[in-house]
Design a protein around this motif. Structure first.
Motif, PDB file in Angstrom:
ATOM      1  N   ARG A 136       0.830  -1.209   0.000  1.00 19.76           N
ATOM      2  CA  ARG A 136       0.000   0.000   0.000  1.00 19.76           C
ATOM      3  C   ARG A 136       0.866   1.262   0.000  1.00 19.76           C
ATOM      4  N   VAL A 137       1.871   1.299   0.875  1.00 23.48           N
ATOM      5  CA  VAL A 137       2.713   2.487   0.986  1.00 23.48           C
ATOM      6  C   VAL A 137       3.625   2.625  -0.239  1.00 23.48           C
ATOM      7  N   ALA A 138       4.118   1.514  -0.781  1.00 23.30           N
ATOM      8  CA  ALA A 138       4.918   1.583  -2.007  1.00 23.30           C
ATOM      9  C   ALA A 138       4.093   2.196  -3.142  1.00 23.30           C
ATOM     10  N   ALA A 139       2.834   1.797  -3.256  1.00 22.79           N
ATOM     11  CA  ALA A 139       1.959   2.367  -4.286  1.00 22.79           C
ATOM     12  C   ALA A 139       1.782   3.870  -4.080  1.00 22.79           C
ATOM     13  N   ARG A 140       1.664   4.287  -2.826  1.00 21.01           N
ATOM     14  CA  ARG A 140       1.531   5.730  -2.536  1.00 21.01           C
ATOM     15  C   ARG A 140       2.804   6.480  -2.913  1.00 21.01           C
TER      16      ARG A 140
END
Length: 177
Positions: free
Chosen positions: A116-120
């Motif tokens: 999730r954070v990598a996508a952000r």
């Protein structure tokens, strides 16, 4: 973790200027706003070494689901400090508020959080990919060292906001963790 609601809000106007307390939403909404890129908003992380010596460094932080996240190389001073003592402070200048948050930064390796954070981060211009240990990417900060880079979740307990534009004043918020 979902967004927090302060259990205590304190007006820090100790000299009687007549300023009102700020709602937490003033800080929260600015933290949650998506800047153009990951370095658009200057965040500064302060840790303490085993001898108590402070260390402050700029970080590329992002707000996600009520907490701040940032990365650090395993061999960096900040990662070594956080491994020994997760207590730390993050300071940031928002568009109309200087904000200081006190809490703890803990490394996270949960796959869904990493993804999730990598996508952000990718949406903000840093091509991060999740791995078992953290993130990889074609580049990072020159001081980060080689990949993988760890992901830290910063969970804060208190925040102090000082208005730098109208309405001015200063407010402290306390949160239960």
């Amino acid at each position: 973790m979902t967004d927090k609601t302060p259990y205590e809000t304190v007006n820090l106007d100790r000299v009687g200027y007549g300023t009102a307390t700020f709602p937490w939403s003033r800080a929260r909404d600015q933290l949650a706003a998506e800047p153009v890129d990951v370095v658009a908003v200057p965040y500064f992380l302060s840790t303490a070494g085993p001898d108590g010596a402070p260390h402050t460094v700029g970080i590329g932080a992002l707000w996600d689901d009520g907490d701040l996240y940032f990365t650090s190389g395993p061999g960096t001073r900040k990662s070594r400090h956080l491994a020994a003592n997760p207590a730390c402070t993050i300071a940031v200048r928002l568009p109309d508020l200087d904000l200081v948050l006190d809490g703890e930064a803990v490394r996270t390796t949960e796959a869904s959080t990493l993804e999730r954070v990598a996508a952000r981060y990718r949406a903000r211009g840093w091509p991060a990919e999740a791995t078992d240990d953290g993130f990889t990417a074609p580049f990072s900060a020159p001081s980060a060292g080689p990949p993988p880079w760890y992901l830290y979740r910063f969970a804060f307990r208190t925040a102090v906001g000082v208005g730098i534009k109208e309405p001015e004043g200063a407010t402290r918020w306390r949160f239960e963790r």
